[in-house]
Motif scaffolding. Structure first.
Motif, PDB file in Angstrom:
ATOM      1  N   GLU A  78       0.827  -1.212   0.000  1.00 42.41           N
ATOM      2  CA  GLU A  78       0.000   0.000   0.000  1.00 42.41           C
ATOM      3  C   GLU A  78       0.860   1.260   0.000  1.00 42.41           C
ATOM      4  O   GLU A  78       0.599   2.214  -0.745  1.00 42.41           O
ATOM      5  CB  GLU A  78      -0.924  -0.002   1.219  1.00 42.41           C
ATOM      6  N   THR A  79       1.898   1.276   0.812  1.00 45.02           N
ATOM      7  CA  THR A  79       2.778   2.439   0.880  1.00 45.02           C
ATOM      8  C   THR A  79       3.506   2.639  -0.439  1.00 45.02           C
ATOM      9  O   THR A  79       3.618   3.768  -0.925  1.00 45.02           O
ATOM     10  CB  THR A  79       3.782   2.290   2.044  1.00 45.02           C
ATOM     11  N   LEU A  82       1.125   4.166  -2.967  1.00 43.12           N
ATOM     12  CA  LEU A  82       0.907   5.599  -2.730  1.00 43.12           C
ATOM     13  C   LEU A  82       2.131   6.431  -3.113  1.00 43.12           C
ATOM     14  O   LEU A  82       1.992   7.536  -3.646  1.00 43.12           O
ATOM     15  CB  LEU A  82       0.519   5.845  -1.274  1.00 43.12           C
ATOM     16  N   PHE A  85       2.045   6.678  -6.819  1.00 48.13           N
ATOM     17  CA  PHE A  85       0.990   7.622  -7.201  1.00 48.13           C
ATOM     18  C   PHE A  85       1.448   9.065  -6.996  1.00 48.13           C
ATOM     19  O   PHE A  85       1.323   9.908  -7.885  1.00 48.13           O
ATOM     20  CB  PHE A  85      -0.285   7.343  -6.403  1.00 48.13           C
ATOM     21  N   ASN A  86       2.023   9.339  -5.831  1.00 43.91           N
ATOM     22  CA  ASN A  86       2.482  10.698  -5.527  1.00 43.91           C
ATOM     23  C   ASN A  86       3.649  11.133  -6.403  1.00 43.91           C
ATOM     24  O   ASN A  86       3.852  12.326  -6.626  1.00 43.91           O
ATOM     25  CB  ASN A  86       2.847  10.826  -4.048  1.00 43.91           C
ATOM     26  N   ALA A  93       1.580   2.457  -9.760  1.00 44.11           N
ATOM     27  CA  ALA A  93       0.717   2.496  -8.576  1.00 44.11           C
ATOM     28  C   ALA A  93      -0.435   1.505  -8.734  1.00 44.11           C
ATOM     29  O   ALA A  93      -0.763   0.761  -7.801  1.00 44.11           O
ATOM     30  CB  ALA A  93       0.182   3.907  -8.359  1.00 44.11           C
ATOM     31  N   CYS A  97      -1.272  -1.936  -6.482  1.00 47.07           N
ATOM     32  CA  CYS A  97      -2.581  -2.228  -5.886  1.00 47.07           C
ATOM     33  C   CYS A  97      -3.074  -3.595  -6.335  1.00 47.07           C
ATOM     34  O   CYS A  97      -3.547  -4.395  -5.513  1.00 47.07           O
ATOM     35  CB  CYS A  97      -3.598  -1.148  -6.254  1.00 47.07           C
ATOM     36  N   HIS A 109      -7.962  -0.724   2.136  1.00 45.17           N
ATOM     37  CA  HIS A 109      -7.089   0.416   1.845  1.00 45.17           C
ATOM     38  C   HIS A 109      -6.596   0.393   0.402  1.00 45.17           C
ATOM     39  O   HIS A 109      -6.501   1.439  -0.247  1.00 45.17           O
ATOM     40  CB  HIS A 109      -5.902   0.459   2.818  1.00 45.17           C
ATOM     41  N   LEU A 110      -6.281  -0.793  -0.103  1.00 43.43           N
ATOM     42  CA  LEU A 110      -5.841  -0.884  -1.497  1.00 43.43           C
ATOM     43  C   LEU A 110      -6.986  -0.575  -2.457  1.00 43.43           C
ATOM     44  O   LEU A 110      -6.778   0.072  -3.485  1.00 43.43           O
ATOM     45  CB  LEU A 110      -5.250  -2.266  -1.787  1.00 43.43           C
ATOM     46  N   ASN A 112      -9.423   1.464  -1.794  1.00 45.58           N
ATOM     47  CA  ASN A 112      -9.559   2.916  -1.695  1.00 45.58           C
ATOM     48  C   ASN A 112      -8.475   3.620  -2.513  1.00 45.58           C
ATOM     49  O   ASN A 112      -8.747   4.596  -3.216  1.00 45.58           O
ATOM     50  CB  ASN A 112      -9.506   3.360  -0.231  1.00 45.58           C
ATOM     51  N   THR A 113      -7.248   3.128  -2.427  1.00 50.46           N
ATOM     52  CA  THR A 113      -6.147   3.728  -3.186  1.00 50.46           C
ATOM     53  C   THR A 113      -6.420   3.653  -4.683  1.00 50.46           C
ATOM     54  O   THR A 113      -6.205   4.631  -5.411  1.00 50.46           O
ATOM     55  CB  THR A 113      -4.811   3.046  -2.829  1.00 50.46           C
ATOM     56  N   VAL A 116      -8.844   6.325  -5.506  1.00 52.54           N
ATOM     57  CA  VAL A 116      -8.206   7.648  -5.550  1.00 52.54           C
ATOM     58  C   VAL A 116      -7.476   7.850  -6.872  1.00 52.54           C
ATOM     59  O   VAL A 116      -7.564   8.918  -7.501  1.00 52.54           O
ATOM     60  CB  VAL A 116      -7.239   7.832  -4.349  1.00 52.54           C
TER      61      VAL A 116
END
Length: 176
Positions: A78-79, A82, A85-86, A93, A97, A109-110, A112-113, A116
């Motif tokens: 997950e980190t 992100l 993605f950033n 990214a 996932c 959380h994945l 949700n990512t 996003v």
């Protein structure tokens, strides 16, 4: 005094919590010289680099943690997703996932990512599917509800928007 990786890791976390990323990174690098195959140390180094805005080094460190852990740790995946993605590495990214969801399809959380990522590409229908999956897994996941609410607003789904608002109010009420 004999230094060990665990103690250096703890010191690094303390430094990072105070915003002293340079010292935190130094502690983690020293700890890694003692235990180069410790996925947690590499993960913490990646998080520290991320927190100080160095996404290139964060990505490298997180990829090392991922490799050492054989890609089984949801938090590392997950980190890494992100960070990618950033850093504007959208396809990477998404792949992170997907790989994480292959290991654990119940990781809200994945989902949700992914939502996003697609929301930021103005792909609202896909985003809403991913946010919906996240809250199906965890109905109390406030961030996913917040994101789904905004997605419904973009798509004109008034009923969905109001449902999300109601659920968010209920969650906030429970936490008081």
């Amino acid at each position: 005094m004999i230094e060990n990786a665990s103690k250096l890791n703890s010191q690094a976390i303390e430094f990072a919590s105070k915003g002293d990323y340079k010292e935190a990174i130094a502690c983690l690098k020293k700890a890694i010289t003692l235990e180069n195959d410790n996925a947690l140390l590499w993960f913490n180094l990646g998080v520290t680099y991320r927190d100080c805005g160095d996404f290139v080094m964060a990505k490298q460190s997180l990829e090392k943690a991922y490799d050492l852990d054989d890609g089984n740790d949801d938090e590392i995946i997950e980190t890494l997703a992100l960070v990618n993605f950033n850093a504007g590495l959208i396809e990477e990214a998404i792949e992170c996932c997907k790989s994480g969801l292959y290991v654990n399809s119940q990781n809200s959380h994945l989902w949700n990512t992914l939502g996003v990522i697609f929301f930021n590409q103005d792909k609202y229908e896909m985003a809403s599917e991913f946010f919906e999956k996240a809250i199906t897994i965890n109905p109390y996941y406030y961030d996913a509800l917040f994101n789904l609410r905004d997605t419904y607003l973009e798509t004109g789904n008034q009923a969905g928007y109001l449902m999300c608002m109601q659920q968010m109010k209920e969650i906030k009420g429970q936490s008081l």
